[in-house]
Enzyme design. Structure first.
Site, PDB file in Angstrom:
ATOM      1  CE1 TYR A   1      -4.284  -2.500   8.602  1.00 41.17           C
ATOM      2  CE2 TYR A   1      -6.451  -3.075   9.502  1.00 41.17           C
ATOM      3  CZ  TYR A   1      -5.829  -2.616   8.278  1.00 41.17           C
ATOM      4  OH  TYR A   1      -6.063  -2.144   7.245  1.00 41.17           O
TER       5      TYR A   1
ATOM      6  CD  GLU B   1      -3.258   0.692   2.655  1.00 36.37           C
ATOM      7  OE1 GLU B   1      -3.228   1.989   3.189  1.00 36.37           O
ATOM      8  OE2 GLU B   1      -4.044  -0.174   2.159  1.00 36.37           O
TER       9      GLU B   1
ATOM     10  CG  ASP C   1      -2.705  -1.124   5.085  1.00 33.12           C
ATOM     11  OD1 ASP C   1      -1.558  -1.836   5.373  1.00 33.12           O
ATOM     12  OD2 ASP C   1      -3.445   0.308   5.618  1.00 33.12           O
TER      13      ASP C   1
END
Length: 694
Positions: free
Chosen positions: A314, A7, A110
């Protein structure tokens, strides 16, 4: 060659290092049969109205319902128009070349809705047909990345995730573009931005502000008694509230004359207070706003940085739980926290062998589990990063502790015919509260243990006072309480059946709420004073227009979030959702085009510079429409907003009245008039006739 698409560059470099792709190239890294490249966030976006040949705002063009939607390279604003982002275009060409050269594709954006959308829009725009696999990981540690590459998932396993992301993207476009243009056309003066999620959020803030402002404070008095028994001092408070001070003082005299209170009831309850769950992103943002005064956006930025440095998992998670297979890692993670000096004392308070598994629930884990630290322990972090990291770590320690067990005793005592009550709390087992040593919540009144009492005991009244109190309005939203309101909008619904159906529905997602709040700031719809959020004059004006309209309905927005989740789970159709949004768009466009805007009565002013053109009066500026003349006045000067009357004074007479409370660059307050000099430039005029060009 295998192509890995991340990303952003920082994540791409981490992955490349583990894969042995160490050869640096322009826009990618290569080596060991791998090529690792990256996006810069959203390289590809939905096309804007002008890309469909619709220029400007026109009532006849609305509603704009693209069929099909087109994709374009990201654009950036340059002067008065939008142009293609050259950096995005360059990186896209690199990705396109590498897609043609590679044998297989691994998606490493992601692992969430937006990450999936970033890749799929690139994939669709470049008309790529090659199959791809998905790297799905919850942390960027070496172990997690290696395990992820060993367990790559078929790309089509995430089709539903993409359909949900695409549906969200298109819905935001349809509602935002059409509603904003419709209201701006109705207003006829300035540009007004509306959005599927931002507008219900603005409505929450404005509604609370107006209720708070209009709240009628009512004074009342209660009588408080001071007692002492068995060397324990404690207080009791009257259940009666007096609206009249004299009546309260008359009762006080009688109570003092009586001299004793008789215990009438004693109620003792044992309470087991469960340990808190792990943070999800919204929970972390709320706590950071309360404890560290960080905005939701600041917290997300810090959490993302900690994630990319491999210190936490995350962050854009909506779950507070972990799956069963992660539980086995928890003791190792906790032991590793001993290596961080700020946490060693907290770790030492844990009871090993008695961990609470309340955070384990496979059914309540969404795309990602609750926020955890990793076994990579930071040694040097910035002040805010360190504080946020420790907050996540401490929450983990608390979450595995046993419940805090309390004994709460409430007594009632009577004096004459008046009833008084007192409450005492005894901590029987501290449980999770021992980690930080806080044994009551901020919302709770601190209470001390009561002496041992029995019904019929007489309590001597040592002191008594009539205490003045007043009713309080609901406080203005802070970012913490606004996030709660956005998360739980279903609870605010008055209709009982609707409330039950939407009880777990929020507006926005953990990943997007911070951006929504920041959008309201950037639109000049809200402002922050200390921790409280206030609507601006412009925000209140917009709210007044839309408060009864469908676009302000938080419950409907919440229903859409539920629908998007069903699309993601394969339980609903993206096509049906699209049709529903299009019908809604037609409806709100018609509503907003019929709005009658109660704007200020704007005067007709001639430009003081060219002496010919009529000035355009906007919320932030007043300007001459002649590009050659280009005279402009910014209405916000040193923290003071010029109202229309002051603008009229300045243009017609050459000066405003005395403006008070302006703030200099050094932060000092001053009073001055704004005047126009011979060159029609603005300057300050002080009482001693000293002029300073601004």
């Amino acid at each position: 060659m295998k192509l890995v698409i991340a990303e952003k560059p920082s994540v791409g470099r981490e992955i490349a290092a583990l894969l042995g792709a160490t050869e640096k190239n322009d826009g990618y890294l290569s080596g060991n049969s791998y090529c690792v490249t990256w996006a810069f966030g959203h390289l590809i976006t939905l096309a804007m109205p002008e890309d469909y040949g619709i220029a400007g705002f026109s009532k006849e063009s609305l509603p704009i319902l693209p069929n099909p939607f087109e994709l374009i390279v990201r654009k950036v604003k340059k002067e008065k128009s939008y142009v293609i982002d050259s950096g995005a275009a360059k990186q896209l060409k690199i990705i396109e070349r590498k897609l043609k050269e590679c044998e297989s594709i691994i998606v490493a954006t992601d692992a969430g809705r937006e990450g999936e959308l970033i890749f799929r829009y690139i994939y669709q725009y470049l008309k790529c047909q090659k199959p791809f696999e998905r790297l799905w990981i919850s942390s960027l540690t070496e172990k997690a990345i290696k395990q992820g590459f060993m367990n790559l998932k078929p790309g089509n396993d995430f089709d539903q995730l993409f359909y949900a992301a695409q549906s969200r993207s298109r819905a935001d476009w349809l509602v935002g573009i059409n509603a904003s243009q419709a209201l701006s056309i109705s207003a006829g003066n300035g540009i007004y931005s509306l959005g599927r999620v931002q507008t219900p959020t603005l409505a929450l803030i404005c509604k609370r502000f107006i209720e708070n402002k209009n709240f009628l404070v009512q004074k009342y008095w209660q009588i408080q008694l001071q007692h002492s028994k068995e060397s324990i001092d404690f207080k009791s408070i009257s259940q009666t509230r007096w609206d009249d001070r004299k009546k309260a003082e008359d009762a006080l005299k009688l109570i003092l004359k009586s001299g004793t209170a008789e215990v009438s009831t004693i109620d003792t309850k044992k309470v087991s207070e469960q340990a808190p769950l792990l943070f999800d992103l919204t929970g972390l943002q709320k706590e950071c706003n309360k404890k560290l005064n960080l905005s939701a956006e600041q917290t997300l930025t810090i959490a993302q940085s900690l994630y990319e440095k491999q210190f936490i998992t995350y962050p854009r998670t909506g779950s507070c739980y972990i799956p069963e297979d992660v539980w086995a890692e928890i003791p190792h993670l906790i032991k590793s926290l001993n290596d961080r000096k700020t946490l060693t004392e907290a770790v030492s308070k844990l009871k090993w062998g008695h961990f609470n598994k309340r955070i384990v629930n496979d059914l309540k884990v969404t795309d990602h589990h609750g926020l955890l630290v990793t076994d990579k322990i930071p040694s040097a972090l910035s002040g805010n990063e360190s504080a946020v990291y420790d907050m996540i770590a401490v929450r983990l320690l608390e979450s595995v502790c046993q419940p805090c067990k309390k004994e709460i005793t409430t007594i009632s005592a009577e004096v004459l015919h008046y009833e008084f009550s007192s409450k005492g709390i005894v901590i029987k087992e501290p449980g999770w509260r021992i980690i930080q040593g806080n044994f009551s919540d901020e919302s709770e009144d601190a209470t001390e243990p009561l002496p041992i009492l029995k019904i019929g005991d007489n309590l001597i009244i040592q002191e008594a006072d009539a205490i003045a109190k007043q009713t309080k309005a609901q406080p203005l939203y802070t970012e913490a309480s606004l996030l709660s309101a956005m998360e739980n909008c279903g609870k605010e619904i008055e209709n009982a059946e609707e409330r039950k159906a939407l009880q777990n529905v929020g507006i926005g997602t953990p990943a997007t709420r911070a951006a929504i709040i920041e959008t309201l700031f950037s639109r000049d719809y809200i402002k922050r004073e200390k921790k409280s959020l206030f609507p601006t004059e412009k925000g209140l004006k917009v709210y007044d227009l839309i408060k009864e309209k469908k676009i302000a309905d938080a419950a409907m927005t919440g229903e859409w979030e539920l629908a998007l989740q069903k699309i993601e789970n394969g339980e609903a159709s993206a096509e049906d959702f699209q049709l529903e949004i299009e019908n809604y768009t037609r409806s709100i466009t018609e509503e907003l085009l019929s709005v009658s805007l109660n704007t200020e009565n704007l005067p007709d002013l001639i430009c003081p510079k060219c002496k010919t053109m009529h000035l355009l009066i906007r919320d932030k500026i007043v300007k001459c429409p002649d590009a050659v003349c280009n005279w402009i006045l910014f209405r916000s000067i040193c923290g003071v907003q010029l109202n229309v009357k002051e603008v009229e004074n300045l243009v017609n007479t050459g000066k405003t009245t005395l403006l008070k409370g302006m703030t200099s660059k050094a932060g000092k307050k001053f009073d001055a008039r704004i005047v126009l000099n011979e060159q029609t430039e603005t300057a300050f005029e002080f009482d001693k006739n000293r002029f300073h060009k601004k």
